[in-house]
Design a protein around this motif. Structure first.
Motif, PDB file in Angstrom:
ATOM      1  N   VAL A 172       0.832  -1.200   0.000  1.00 61.20           N
ATOM      2  CA  VAL A 172       0.000   0.000   0.000  1.00 61.20           C
ATOM      3  C   VAL A 172       0.869   1.253   0.000  1.00 61.20           C
ATOM      4  CG1 VAL A 172      -1.827   1.211   1.209  1.00 61.20           C
ATOM      5  CG2 VAL A 172      -1.863  -1.246   1.101  1.00 61.20           C
TER       6      VAL A 172
ATOM      7  N   VAL B 103      -5.483   5.127   0.153  1.00 61.96           N
ATOM      8  CA  VAL B 103      -4.351   4.310   0.615  1.00 61.96           C
ATOM      9  C   VAL B 103      -4.437   4.073   2.110  1.00 61.96           C
ATOM     10  CG1 VAL B 103      -2.692   4.805  -1.188  1.00 61.96           C
ATOM     11  CG2 VAL B 103      -2.960   6.418   0.663  1.00 61.96           C
TER      12      VAL B 103
ATOM     13  N   LEU C 146      -8.107   0.476  -2.612  1.00 55.66           N
ATOM     14  CA  LEU C 146      -7.221   1.129  -3.577  1.00 55.66           C
ATOM     15  C   LEU C 146      -7.957   1.355  -4.895  1.00 55.66           C
ATOM     16  CD1 LEU C 146      -3.752  -0.601  -3.124  1.00 55.66           C
ATOM     17  CD2 LEU C 146      -4.498   1.632  -2.349  1.00 55.66           C
TER      18      LEU C 146
ATOM     19  N   PRO D 245      -0.314   2.889  -8.009  1.00 62.21           N
ATOM     20  CA  PRO D 245      -1.464   2.276  -7.335  1.00 62.21           C
ATOM     21  C   PRO D 245      -2.002   1.069  -8.096  1.00 62.21           C
ATOM     22  CG  PRO D 245      -1.745   4.635  -7.446  1.00 62.21           C
ATOM     23  CD  PRO D 245      -0.527   4.321  -8.248  1.00 62.21           C
TER      24      PRO D 245
ATOM     25  N   THR E 204      -2.413  -2.556  -6.565  1.00 59.74           N
ATOM     26  CA  THR E 204      -3.679  -3.294  -6.566  1.00 59.74           C
ATOM     27  C   THR E 204      -3.503  -4.652  -7.225  1.00 59.74           C
ATOM     28  OG1 THR E 204      -4.716  -1.164  -6.886  1.00 59.74           O
ATOM     29  CG2 THR E 204      -6.106  -3.083  -7.112  1.00 59.74           C
TER      30      THR E 204
END
Lengths: 118, 520
Positions: B93, B240, B346, B470, B474
């Motif tokens: 994360v 996040v 996310l 991100p 994910t």
């Protein structure tokens, strides 16, 4: 003395819970402070109440008080003080951004709160 | 003594302070140090996991004070498992946060390290008051992270979250005080040894204390009736941060799994089986409340938040059965639901960025940019969260259903888990079709406007590479779910042994109090 300490804890808790349920930031902060006072006195009493007894084991002493709750209370005081300071800062910031000091989310809640007030 | 055990707490504590002092202006240094620390923690947690699975529980006496008097950290299989999960989540994360979310406010990385320190400490400690202190550390860091970036809604939700948790802390202290007043100890292993000997007159006080603790842990785990803070908090927190918070509810579940089989298990005499009559119905209601909330969610953030409540209900139901098989199933579901919830948060954050002014609200809006990609990711995350095949949620639920077969309330458990799975599927289908399908039908007119706007914003090229992070995070979380599915066999065998260790509290007690005997 037991009665005095017990009723102090009780009164502080009751006042704290009442203020907490006002759901505006200032009473809530005061309520949390009173609750933490109540908790601290209560924690102190978990080592049993002993007057004029040092927290040291000595062969000449028949009575001594439990040092551990005192250490716990010190830690608890520091933590609750820090948390209260943080809460005050966040509440002020939230108030200055939203112009509303209601702790609850959403409009309906703040509308009913306004009706409550005389 | 194995000194590595204290490092998961020390490393982030030191690094958090260093970040505050050295890297407060320089985001690049802060990012590098933060990622390095999280990667080191993950490696460390992995090696501790290897140690814990090979050996009996290990004890680290802080300051070398012997066990019932000093504070101990205890590494057993359960603690090591939670450490690995927390540090994996923190690293992945964090990568997503580097995609731009850490720029929105100050001290993000320092707060992140303190948050990880609190979580690691809560998993390792063998002392109630120390558990309270670590809870406060992880909470105070989470307050900062929760309002990271600011904004009206977020601050309001943040104040509410802080007040809730301060009340929780007060209750925690009251419970600790009650237990100390009756048993004279704060050490979990020592408590387990003393509970059977508590005088009959004091037992009611002890039970009050223990059930108050259960209430506090339930508050952290977002269990009915103290679940209502979660959807607002998670929906308003930055994506996040909400993803990292996926482990925070599990801290509550962990504390329940740690305390009750140890001190109030079969060996506890008149106090055995204390939690089950309360935990099971509350967990059932939690599952129902969570999945009903999924149906009624107004935004994708709320949807994800309520699905976390639902998954906590499923998890705690298995915990509440208090058998080895059910605990093993619960731990598998815990691994799954943490990773799946983080991936979902996310994704919701990324989708909200791509819907213009509509954000994550569930209403008809201009189409999502890169809809096919995000649609597919949302579909996989939804499958995982709902517990449909082929992902690990299905296996987790299957294991839980299987372990509930012998229980008196098996028909309730089966009915609720299967029924609410349907509710979850309906809720997620509604959200997915509204976000990805309904909008594109009438979007062509607005779509042209969007393209024009996108053409103007060309300096976004650099932002595009950052926005890929991100997405990578994910995908990594979803890939770990696939791995969890593929290696379900070995994982659940390992978890069986972990559950067996939890239900053999003598091992834990001997390890902790044996240290004292060895030192004297």
């Amino acid at each position: 003395m037991e009665f005095l300490v017990a009723s102090a804890v009780g009164v502080l808790t009751a006042a704290g819970v009442y203020l907490l349920l006002r759901a505006h930031t200032f009473p809530v902060v005061l309520g949390l402070t009173l609750l933490s006072y109540a908790t601290n006195i209560y924690l102190f009493a978990t080592g049993r109440l002993a007057v004029n007894a040092p927290p040291l084991i000595d062969e000449h002493l028949a009575r001594y008080s439990d040092p551990l709750p005192q250490a716990l209370v010190l830690t608890a005081i520091v933590i609750s003080f820090g948390m209260t300071a943080l809460l005050v800062v966040m509440a002020l910031r939230s108030w200055s951004v939203s112009g509303d000091d209601h702790v609850d989310d959403g409009e309906p809640a703040s509308a009913t709160a306004r009706e409550d007030r005389p | 003594m194995n000194h590595w055990i204290v490092l998961p707490v020390l490393l982030p504590a030191l690094l958090g302070s260093v970040l505050l002092m050295v890297a407060r202006r320089d985001l690049v240094i802060a990012r590098a140090l933060s990622v390095a620390s999280c990667a080191a923690l993950l490696v460390l947690a992995g090696s501790l996991l290897a140690t814990a699975s090979a050996e009996a529980p290990q004890v680290y006496a802080l300051g070398d004070w012997p066990a019932p008097y000093g504070i101990v950290l205890v590494l057993d299989r359960l603690a090591a498992l939670m450490l690995v999960l927390a540090d994996l989540l923190a690293l992945v994360v964090l990568l997503a946060a580097i995609g731009g979310a850490d720029r929105e406010g100050r001290h993000f990385h320092a707060l992140w390290q303190f948050q990880v320190m609190g979580i690691n400490g809560a998993f390792l400690t063998g002392d109630f008051f120390n558990l309270f202190v670590f809870f406060e550390i992880l909470l105070i860091a989470s307050y900062g992270l929760m309002v990271h970036g600011g904004g009206r809604e977020r601050l309001k939700a943040g104040v509410q979250y802080v007040v809730m948790n301060l009340v929780g802390s007060t209750l925690f202290l009251l419970a600790v005080g009650l237990i100390y007043g009756v048993t004279g100890t704060l050490n979990m292993a020592d408590l387990a040894a003393r509970v059977p000997e508590v005088a009959a007159g004091d037992r009611a006080l002890l039970h009050t204390g223990a059930l108050l603790l259960l209430l506090v842990f339930a508050l952290k785990a977002a269990m009915v009736p103290v679940h209502f803070w979660l959807p607002g908090t998670y929906a308003h927190a930055p994506a996040v941060v909400a993803a990292l918070f996926a482990i925070m509810t599990k801290v509550g579940a962990y504390a329940i799994i740690r305390l009750f089989p140890l001190a109030f298990g079969d060996d506890a005499g008149a106090s055995s089986g204390l939690a089950a009559p309360w935990l099971l119905p509350a967990a059932m209601l939690t599952l129902l409340a969570g999945m009903t909330g999924v149906l009624g969610a107004q935004s994708m953030g709320q949807l994800a938040g309520f699905s976390v409540i639902g998954s906590m209900g499923t998890l705690l139901m298995a915990v509440a059965l208090f058998t080895e098989e059910a605990l093993s199933a619960a731990l598998y579901y815990l691994l799954h639901s943490t990773l799946a919830a983080a991936a979902l948060f996310l994704l919701v954050g990324m989708i909200a960025q791509r819907r213009g002014s509509a954000g994550d609200r569930l209403r008809v809006a201009p189409p999502v940019e890169q809809a096919p990609l995000f649609g597919a990711l949302f579909f996989s995350a939804a499958i995982a969260v709902c517990g449909m095949p082929p992902l690990s949620g299905f296996i987790g639920k299957l294991l839980i259903l299987d372990s509930a077969r012998e229980s008196v309330s098996s028909s309730w458990i089966w009915g609720l888990i299967l029924g609410t799975s349907l509710l979850a599927i309906i809720g997620f289908t509604r959200a997915g079709s509204l976000v990805f399908w309904t909008s594109s039908a009438q979007a062509s007119a607005r779509g042209k406007g969007m393209e024009a706007a996108a053409a103007e914003g060309e300096p976004a090229a650099a932002a595009a590479t950052a926005a890929a992070l991100p997405l990578v995070a994910t995908s990594a979380l979803l890939a770990s779910l696939v791995a969890l599915t593929v290696f379900a066999g070995p994982v659940s065998e390992w978890l069986d042994e972990t559950a067996a260790q939890v239900y053999a509290p003598a091992q834990y007690v001997d390890a902790v109090l044996g240290v004292a005997a060895g030192n004297e």
